[in-house]
Structures are given as C-alpha cells and as structure tokens.
Design a protein around this motif. Structure first.
Motif, mmCIF file in Angstrom:
data_model
loop_
_atom_site.group_PDB
_atom_site.id
_atom_site.type_symbol
_atom_site.label_atom_id
_atom_site.label_comp_id
_atom_site.label_asym_id
_atom_site.label_seq_id
_atom_site.Cartn_x
_atom_site.Cartn_y
_atom_site.Cartn_z
ATOM 1 N N UNK A 1 0.194 -12.018 -0.670
ATOM 2 C CA UNK A 1 0.314 -11.224 -1.890
ATOM 3 C C UNK A 1 -0.658 -10.049 -1.887
ATOM 4 N N UNK A 2 -1.880 -10.285 -1.406
ATOM 5 C CA UNK A 2 -2.883 -9.218 -1.367
ATOM 6 C C UNK A 2 -2.445 -8.109 -0.410
ATOM 7 N N UNK A 3 -1.915 -8.499 0.730
ATOM 8 C CA UNK A 3 -1.481 -7.515 1.723
ATOM 9 C C UNK A 3 -0.329 -6.674 1.179
ATOM 10 N N UNK A 4 0.607 -7.303 0.474
ATOM 11 C CA UNK A 4 1.729 -6.551 -0.089
ATOM 12 C C UNK A 4 1.234 -5.583 -1.166
ATOM 13 N N UNK A 5 0.288 -6.035 -1.990
ATOM 14 C CA UNK A 5 -0.293 -5.128 -2.974
ATOM 15 C C UNK A 5 -0.964 -3.939 -2.314
ATOM 16 N N UNK A 6 -1.661 -4.205 -1.200
ATOM 17 C CA UNK A 6 -2.293 -3.118 -0.448
ATOM 18 C C UNK A 6 -1.240 -2.160 0.101
ATOM 19 N N UNK A 7 -0.149 -2.712 0.600
ATOM 20 C CA UNK A 7 0.921 -1.866 1.136
ATOM 21 C C UNK A 7 1.468 -0.934 0.057
ATOM 22 N N UNK A 8 1.597 -1.434 -1.169
ATOM 23 C CA UNK A 8 2.152 -0.625 -2.246
ATOM 24 C C UNK A 8 1.268 0.572 -2.588
ATOM 25 N N UNK A 9 -0.035 0.481 -2.279
ATOM 26 C CA UNK A 9 -0.914 1.622 -2.547
ATOM 27 C C UNK A 9 -0.556 2.817 -1.673
ATOM 28 N N UNK A 10 0.088 2.572 -0.528
ATOM 29 C CA UNK A 10 0.444 3.667 0.379
ATOM 30 C C UNK A 10 1.424 4.629 -0.280
ATOM 31 N N UNK A 11 2.311 4.112 -1.110
ATOM 32 C CA UNK A 11 3.300 4.967 -1.765
ATOM 33 C C UNK A 11 2.600 5.992 -2.661
ATOM 34 N N UNK A 12 1.586 5.541 -3.379
ATOM 35 C CA UNK A 12 0.855 6.454 -4.260
ATOM 36 C C UNK A 12 -0.078 7.368 -3.474
ATOM 37 N N UNK A 13 -0.583 6.878 -2.352
ATOM 38 C CA UNK A 13 -1.362 7.763 -1.479
ATOM 39 C C UNK A 13 -0.483 8.902 -0.977
ATOM 40 N N UNK A 14 0.788 8.601 -0.716
ATOM 41 C CA UNK A 14 1.727 9.655 -0.341
ATOM 42 C C UNK A 14 1.939 10.654 -1.461
ATOM 43 N N UNK A 15 1.947 10.168 -2.708
ATOM 44 C CA UNK A 15 2.053 11.079 -3.837
ATOM 45 C C UNK A 15 0.862 12.016 -3.933
ATOM 46 N N UNK A 16 -0.326 11.490 -3.666
ATOM 47 C CA UNK A 16 -1.531 12.327 -3.655
ATOM 48 C C UNK A 16 -1.430 13.382 -2.561
#
Length: 445
Positions: A142-157
């Motif tokens: 679960x922690x790893x998947x949550x970390x993966x989801x941060x990449x989408x917002x990093x792409x937005x930045x």
C-alpha cells in the motif's frame, strides 16, 4: 547467515528498481496529462487555431475520453500481450501523440493527438499500479502504491515549469515536443522491466513467475486456477452490485465518483486559465499549478493514514467538503500569500478525496465483488472526467468564468453528500488488509 540475509536485501533493491521505473513512467504520464492545462492560457490569448473557451473545453474532454477508452481496454489488452508490453506501448503512444499535437496545423489534428494521448495515459496508470503491486517488497504494497501515485502530481509540477520556461520565448509547440521525449524511455522499460507476475501466473508460466518472485524477494500471486475463476465470475460480481438493496448503494458510489473526477479533471484543465481570469499574471497562474500538485503529493501521503485512523468514508466526505470550500475561495481575489495557501490545501484534499471513494467502496464491498465494484466506480467516474473540462469551457465561453470555481465546488459538495449517504446506508462489515488497500488504488485517477 550472512548469505541468507544478502538475498532479501538484493531482492528489495531489485524490487525498488521496478518501482522506480514505473514511477518514471507515471511521471511522464502526469506531464502529458497536465501539459494541456498549462499551455491553455497561452493558446487562448494568442487564439491559436482560432481557439475559443468552448472549443478548448472540448479539447480537454478529448484527452479524458481517450483515458476512459484506455482504462476500460487496458485490462483486456494486458491479458493478451502482458503488462510490460502494454506499459511500453502506452508510453510510446502518448509520446508520439504529443508529437502529433506539436506538428498540428489545425484544431482537428490537435484534437486527434490529445485523444490518442489520452488512450495511452488511461492505459498506463492502472497497469503500472498492477506492476508495482506484484513487485512491492513484502508488507509495503500500500505504501509503495501511494508513493507511485505521487509521480502523477510530480508530472503536473513539471508541466508548469515546462510551460513557464518554454512557451513564451519559444512557442507552445516546444512544450509538446518535451512531451515527446519519454519515447526514449520506452526502450529502457522494455530492457529492464520484468514481466508482471500476475500475467505469468495467469498464462500458466508458473516456473518463470516463481523464479522472478524468488529473485525479487516478493510473494507469488494467486494460482492460475484462481485467476481463471475470478475472470469467469465477473458478470456475477457485477450483478451482485444491484441485487436486493445494493443498487442504491452502487448508484451512490457512482454518483460520488462522477462528481469527484469532474472536479479533479475540471480543475486540472482550467486552473491556470481561471486564475488568469481572476486577475493573476500567467507566471503566477502557472505557479499555482506547481503549488496545487505539491498539495496533491502531500495529500496522497496523508490520506491513507487518516483513513486508517478515522475511516475512509468519513475522510472522503470531509475531504470533499474542504475541497469545495477551497475551490470556492479561489473565486475570490485574495492576497497572493493567502491564495497560495488555499491552492496548496485544495490540492491536498481534492486529489486524495477521490481516492478515498475507492477506499470506501473497497472496504464496504464483499471480497468476491471488490475488484468489480472498484473498477465500475472508477469507470462511471471517468464520465465526470470527460464532462469537467467541457463544463469549464462552456462557462468561460458564456462569459461566466467567475462561476467556474463555483460549479466545481458544487461538484465537490455533491460527492460529499453522495459518499456520506452511501456510508450511512452501508451495513456491511469493513474488511481491511493489504490486498484491499492495493485494489482500491488501482482505479485511481
């Protein structure tokens, strides 16, 4: 003893290599998704292709419609060719589609490029989540998947900085040329990313899957027979969502997801343009995109912990209420420092509120129906993702841009009401565990 300890450490490092490759793929996914909203103020100001706000809203919906198609077909295609090949194909597709946008000489060609990009974007994210679920170190899924989801917002930045540094001095095409560069990452994925363990097991390649599981120090997924049984029971699982009084519950979840993704993609598409309409300069408007996505990263890391403590339904309803308040406040011209805080907090709550809908559905569903329930809740919500960009364009075209934030805030309030009623009506026991935590995130975004 030293040798027995060395293998798990090496396996964990290999597993994090897989997670890192998927994180980069999702980063490029986010860059391509958000780039249109970041360059949109410039396109409207220069009247590129004769672009008007209503047509701009249509273009925004093309990408989200493509994402709908990509998400709905990703599972079927992955079952045929494998998740690794699908990820490589998705990266190649949305990269080349950005090249179509950069070369476009008409609105129709540009729209075709965005639609094709959307198909690749929609297919990549659930496939990447499935991949990291297979290879996440034991007890950290679960922690790893949550970390993966941060990449989408990093792409937005990243998209905001690309637009800020390149669009004015070089031209809007340069931003889309940057989005072509992930094509260079496709061969890296093809060479270093292993095949999905779930796919290998489903295809009967058990020995190959077991060798990879041992090498990466991860658990082997369900056996081939259990996978086949799950596929055969999909229709029954869908029917179960409407048996007895369950149809009311199911429709409430779907309506909440519709409003949530309308809000997510409506704001993602129109935030810079609406902020310019409120009197902010283009540079400031793009800075808001950065701050908004920083909030999204923080929100993704905090929401799961809050849900574990207070319950996903409560957190989802509260998050949507706070999101609605924040989005509405953005319609008020405030001092820059205050606006930045509001944008950040709105990003924290908005992006993770929708994820908590999936968490609620996962927890409140029967284990046998869980995957179907979450998948269809996500699918119905994606119609809201198509509607949100269109709605913003229509409001701006009618010179009601000041109502844009209000309309999105009302969508947040509606999701709060629907998920709140659904949670109150539900009498099922809440089940927890890593599997449900992972499944609830598969359909996110």
């Amino acid at each position: 003893m030293s040798s027995s300890l060395a293998l798990p450490a090496r396996g964990s490092r290999l597993a994090f290599l897989v997670v890192g490759l998927c994180w980069l793929a999702v980063l490029f996914d986010g860059l391509d998704m958000f780039i249109y909203g970041s360059v949109l103020p410039h396109l409207l100001a220069t009247k590129t292709f004769g672009l008007t706000p209503d047509r701009a809203g249509d273009l925004g919906s093309y990408a989200t419609f493509g994402m709908l198609v990509g998400a709905l077909t990703a599972g079927t295609v992955a079952d045929r060719i494998g998740r690794k090949k699908l990820m490589v194909a998705c990266v190649a597709l949305f990269s080349l589609a950005s090249g179509v946008c950069a070369l476009a000489d008409s609105l129709a060609v540009f729209g075709l490029g965005r639609t094709l990009a959307g198909i690749g974007l929609g297919g990549l994210l659930p496939t990447a989540i499935s991949m990291v679920s297979d290879y996440a170190p034991r007890g950290r899924g679960a922690i790893i998947i949550g970390l993966l989801m941060t990449a989408h917002h990093a792409g937005g930045i990243l998209s905001a900085y690309v637009a800020k540094w390149l669009v004015e001095p070089v031209g809007w095409q340069s931003a889309f040329w940057v989005c072509v560069t992930p094509i260079l990452f496709a061969p890296v994925l093809a060479k270093f990313l292993p095949e999905s363990l779930s796919f290998l097991v489903a295809k009967g390649r058990t020995e190959e899957a077991r060798a990879l599981a041992d090498r990466y120090d991860v658990e082997l997924p369900a056996t081939k027979s259990s996978v086949r049984q799950g596929a055969a029971d999909r229709w029954n699982a869908l029917v179960n969502l409407f048996r007895g009084g369950e149809w009311t519950q199911t429709l409430l979840y779907w309506l909440a997801s519709f409003g949530g993704l309308l809000l997510v993609y409506g704001v993602a598409t129109w935030l810079p343009t609406l902020m310019r309409a409120e009197g902010y300069e283009l540079g400031s408007a793009l800075t808001f995109v950065v701050v908004f996505n920083l909030g999204g990263i923080v929100g993704m890391l905090l929401a799961g912990r809050a849900a574990d403590r207070f319950g996903a339904p409560r957190v989802s309803a509260l998050w949507f209420a706070l999101t609605a308040a924040g989005v509405f406040l953005l319609s008020v011209h405030m001092p820059m420092s205050v606006t930045m805080v509001v944008v950040f907090l709105t990003g924290v709550f908005l992006n993770s509120a929708q994820t908590m809908i999936y968490a609620t559905v996962s927890i409140r569903s029967n284990p046998g129906d869980r995957a179907t329930a979450v998948g269809w809740t996500s699918g119905m919500g994606r119609f809201g993702a198509v509607f949100g960009p269109w709605l913003g364009g229509q409001l701006l075209a009618a010179n009601h841009g000041d109502w844009g934030f209000t309309a999105f805030a009302l969508a947040g309030l509606s999701s709060m009401v629907f998920i709140g009623i659904a949670a109150l009506r539900s009498t099922k026991a809440a089940g927890t565990g890593t599997d449900s935590a992972e499944q609830e995130l598969v359909a996110a975004h």
